[in-house]
Structure formats: C-alpha cells, structure tokens
Design an enzyme around this catalytic site. Sequence first.
Site, PDB file in Angstrom:
ATOM      1  N   CYS A  81       0.815  -1.221   0.000  1.00 27.74           N
ATOM      2  CA  CYS A  81       0.000   0.000   0.000  1.00 27.74           C
ATOM      3  C   CYS A  81       0.849   1.272   0.000  1.00 27.74           C
ATOM      4  O   CYS A  81       1.475   1.577  -1.011  1.00 27.74           O
ATOM      5  CB  CYS A  81      -0.987  -0.068   1.158  1.00 27.74           C
ATOM      6  SG  CYS A  81      -2.464   0.868   0.817  1.00 27.74           S
ATOM      7  N   HIS A 178      -3.144  -5.346   1.858  1.00 24.47           N
ATOM      8  CA  HIS A 178      -2.488  -5.566   3.158  1.00 24.47           C
ATOM      9  C   HIS A 178      -2.490  -7.047   3.568  1.00 24.47           C
ATOM     10  O   HIS A 178      -3.362  -7.450   4.345  1.00 24.47           O
ATOM     11  CB  HIS A 178      -3.237  -4.778   4.242  1.00 24.47           C
ATOM     12  CG  HIS A 178      -3.054  -3.308   4.154  1.00 24.47           C
ATOM     13  ND1 HIS A 178      -2.084  -2.637   4.856  1.00 24.47           N
ATOM     14  CD2 HIS A 178      -3.708  -2.373   3.431  1.00 24.47           C
ATOM     15  CE1 HIS A 178      -2.148  -1.351   4.582  1.00 24.47           C
ATOM     16  NE2 HIS A 178      -3.133  -1.157   3.715  1.00 24.47           N
ATOM     17  N   GLU A 180      -0.696  -8.402   5.699  1.00 25.33           N
ATOM     18  CA  GLU A 180      -0.391  -8.506   7.140  1.00 25.33           C
ATOM     19  C   GLU A 180      -1.643  -8.417   8.003  1.00 25.33           C
ATOM     20  O   GLU A 180      -1.591  -8.673   9.198  1.00 25.33           O
ATOM     21  CB  GLU A 180       0.643  -7.435   7.540  1.00 25.33           C
ATOM     22  CG  GLU A 180       0.110  -6.020   7.746  1.00 25.33           C
ATOM     23  CD  GLU A 180      -0.218  -5.268   6.443  1.00 25.33           C
ATOM     24  OE1 GLU A 180      -0.123  -5.874   5.355  1.00 25.33           O
ATOM     25  OE2 GLU A 180      -0.598  -4.089   6.522  1.00 25.33           O
TER      26      GLU A 180
HETATM   27  N1  GLN Z   1      -3.871   6.304   1.087  1.00 27.03           N
HETATM   28  C1  GLN Z   1      -2.547   6.102   1.599  1.00 27.03           C
HETATM   29  C2  GLN Z   1      -1.512   6.930   0.853  1.00 27.03           C
HETATM   30  O1  GLN Z   1      -1.819   7.530  -0.112  1.00 27.03           O
HETATM   31  C3  GLN Z   1      -2.174   4.624   1.556  1.00 27.03           C
HETATM   32  C4  GLN Z   1      -3.132   3.822   2.374  1.00 27.03           C
HETATM   33  C5  GLN Z   1      -2.560   2.601   3.004  1.00 27.03           C
HETATM   34  O2  GLN Z   1      -1.330   2.413   3.096  1.00 27.03           O
HETATM   35  N2  GLN Z   1      -3.441   1.776   3.533  1.00 27.03           N
HETATM   36  O3  GLN Z   1      -0.396   6.990   1.255  1.00 27.03           O
END
Ligand code: GLN
Length: 200
Positions: A81, A178, A180
């Site tokens: 992410c 994710h 994890e």
């Molecule tokens: N929306 C976040 C970003 O732009 C990422 C979200 C996440 O890591 N769950 O950094």
Amino acid sequence: MKKARIGVLALQGAFREHVRAVTLCGGEAVEVRRQSELDGLEGLILPGGESTVMGRLLVEWNLLEPVRALCSSGIPVLATCAGLILLCREILDYPRQPRLGLLDASVRRNAFGRQVDSFSTELTLDPFPGLDSGDSLEAVFIRAPLIERIGPEVRCLACVQGKPVAVRQGNLLALSFHPELTDDLRLHRWMVHEALRRSR
Ligand code: GLN
C-alpha cells in the site's frame, strides 16, 4: 538455526502487524527508524500507512538514500500500500512527494475514491513462489493505490478493475493491499525463505 533478519520500516503506519507476521514465519524482525538499524538486513518490508508522512520522515531522518541503496542491493523487498507508493518511480498528481522511485511504475493514490474507502476481495495471483497456481488469497484494500502504468521489467501478478494491484520487479514485490491484516502468511513466508536462500 540461523534466522533471516528482516527489517520493517517503522516510521509510521501498520508496521507492528508485519513484525508479527515475520516473527510467526520464523524470521527475526527488526524495526527500522535509523540508519544503523539497516545494517545486516537480509530483507525489508515497507508497510502501509500514509505515504506522504513516511516520505517526509524518510527525508527528515536521513533514511531515503540508505533505504534506496538497500532496496537496490537485491535483498527481497515487500512493499504494501503506502509502501508500494514510496517504491514507485511516478506518483500521479504528487510529483513532489519524496519516494524511493525504484519500481518502474506510475501509481495513483486513493484510487478507489471516497465511496469505496476499504474492501476485501479474493485475488488469484499469477504463479508465485509459495502460492500454487489457482490458489486465491484474501486481499484487504484500505484507501488503496492502483497502478496505472508498468515498465517492461515489471510483471503484473494480479489486477483489480483491470489495473495491477500486485507486481514484481526482480527483488521487489509490491502490493496495493495488506496481507499482514489476514492470517495468510504465504507472502511473508516467501520473503523469509528468499532472504535465507540469498544469505546461504
Ligand atoms: N492512502 C494512503 C496513501 O496515499 C495509503 C493507504 C494505506 O497504506 N493503507 O499513502
């Protein structure tokens, strides 16, 4: 028996869950907040969280260059992410956001929009070590990014809405979701195995 030393960038975000997953997979998890904690790492995890905050802290704490060098050294890197966003060469609409820029891809932050903040779905990854072909995995997306472009060295392992959400470029495995946050440790186990295999 020797344990793989896996660093987890611990500036902000969901790093504790990765520490737990690495430990459950038999690795030694090292929380990374300063340069000296990068020494001797055999794998690195870039967790989810807020990529703007993580990018700023990487710069402020003089970690951007050392982390970039470590990721370029060939050790397995798992980015999830916000970690994926940090790894990408181009962050669409945020050209000035600090990043590692090692993954030849263009990413759009918060790509699912406000109405679909988070969701979970079953994904089938293209053949990947530790996953049998056709195996599916639960993918949890939280204000997730989508990849809009990948370079020729980047392999797409899975798509959502026709866009890559899991990609691999050599030692870099980057996911919009994710792993994890589920009990499925197959991708963390891959990391730990790969780290041990390289250090043998
Ligand atoms: N929306 C976040 C970003 O732009 C990422 C979200 C996440 O890591 N769950 O950094």
